[in-house]
Design an enzyme around this catalytic site. Sequence first.
Site, PDB file in Angstrom:
ATOM      1  N   LEU A 196       0.776  -1.172  -0.019  1.00 36.44           N
ATOM      2  CA  LEU A 196      -0.044   0.119  -0.113  1.00 36.44           C
ATOM      3  C   LEU A 196       0.975   1.189  -0.116  1.00 36.44           C
ATOM      4  CD1 LEU A 196      -2.596  -1.330   2.603  1.00 36.44           C
ATOM      5  CD2 LEU A 196      -2.816  -1.004   0.146  1.00 36.44           C
ATOM      6  N   GLY A 197       2.050   1.147   0.339  1.00 33.86           N
ATOM      7  CA  GLY A 197       2.839   2.270   0.258  1.00 33.86           C
ATOM      8  C   GLY A 197       4.227   2.175   1.314  1.00 33.86           C
ATOM      9  N   GLY A 208       7.187   4.278   3.596  1.00 32.03           N
ATOM     10  CA  GLY A 208       7.696   5.427   4.098  1.00 32.03           C
ATOM     11  C   GLY A 208       8.928   5.273   4.751  1.00 32.03           C
ATOM     12  N   GLY A 243       8.847   2.467   7.376  1.00 28.89           N
ATOM     13  CA  GLY A 243       8.566   1.033   7.006  1.00 28.89           C
ATOM     14  C   GLY A 243       7.658   1.103   5.765  1.00 28.89           C
ATOM     15  N   VAL A 247       4.000  -0.358   4.490  1.00 33.91           N
ATOM     16  CA  VAL A 247       2.412  -0.963   4.707  1.00 33.91           C
ATOM     17  C   VAL A 247       2.035  -1.782   3.406  1.00 33.91           C
ATOM     18  CG1 VAL A 247       0.345  -0.248   5.321  1.00 33.91           C
ATOM     19  CG2 VAL A 247       2.217   1.080   6.027  1.00 33.91           C
ATOM     20  N   LYS A 253       1.857  -3.160   8.729  1.00 38.14           N
ATOM     21  CA  LYS A 253       3.063  -2.384   8.623  1.00 38.14           C
ATOM     22  C   LYS A 253       4.432  -2.804   9.570  1.00 38.14           C
ATOM     23  CE  LYS A 253       4.755   2.594   9.010  1.00 38.14           C
ATOM     24  NZ  LYS A 253       4.445   3.856   9.096  1.00 38.14           N
ATOM     25  N   ASP A 271       2.071  15.435   9.885  1.00 42.99           N
ATOM     26  CA  ASP A 271       2.237  15.266   8.544  1.00 42.99           C
ATOM     27  C   ASP A 271       0.956  14.934   7.895  1.00 42.99           C
ATOM     28  OD1 ASP A 271       3.780  14.965   6.196  1.00 42.99           O
ATOM     29  OD2 ASP A 271       4.156  12.919   6.243  1.00 42.99           O
TER      30      ASP A 271
END
Length: 307
Positions: A34-35, A37, A40, A42, A56, A148
């Site tokens: 999913l993404g 960063g 870590g 996800v 995550k 953020d």
Amino acid sequence: MLNQSKPISVFNFKPGTCLRGKWHQRTYYIKEKLGTGAVGAVYLAKQDNNQWVALKISDKAASITSEINVLKKLAKVQGESPGPSLYEIDDWIDRRGECYPFYTMEYVQGESLDTFLNKRGRQWLGVLFPQLLEELEQLHRVGFILGDLKIENVIVTHRPIRLRFIDVGGVTLIGRSVKEYTEFYDRGYWQCGNRTADPAYDLFALAMMALRFAYPNQFGRTKEPKKYLITKLKQASPLKPYDPIFHKALLGQYQNSQEMQQDFKKRTRQLTTKRSAVQQQKRDIDWLEIVICISISVILFFLATFY
């Protein structure tokens, strides 16, 4: 499956990879990433009880522990949490014996804010933003800011329609330095304030979310960043109805989320009253046109009949 000849990376699990928790022995099957960063990655995963979760995982134990603590704090926020619910905390041991902490949380389904607004209309800003402001107020009251806050970190859910954030990596204790931010949404970058965590920091970012919607390609900073920012706001036609509110947020003139929320509600009432008046006027004009048409028809009928 993972390649044994290369170092394991928690950022590159392939679909179908199976992870088993060290402590709770739950099994998770990775569907997709999913993404990724700073802390870590996800993944969307199916738990062994067939429940879909967001998982995550990280190689930074301290950072991921901090996020877990934030999710626990969010669970104590009054009302519904604006962020995802925390499910389980565990570790995963790879084939080399390396230990990686991970946690699972609610998989929040929906669509991006800009996609939703483009489909439903910009008037939904007056519905979604006050709702998020109410939840931000609850977060601020327990001593944290979201940090953020950006359009990429929120999602509009359905049934009910609600704006929620899906990444808590930037959550910061009020009074501390903001630990994670994105330049476009950061008041320090635009010289509109510092990076010390306070409620106004989130409210500035919320206004920048609106500008990001108005300018899909974003825009860069100039020699006079604050002045340029206000100019871009004035030129953003989709934001005209709420221009004064976003103007105050960009200049740090709100002390808390509640003040901004009240201005939104007041402005929304004004717009609703104005819209109703316009609609009533249109209905009155329509009826007048009908009466005139009927009158002309009657006159023509009598003229044709008796002359």
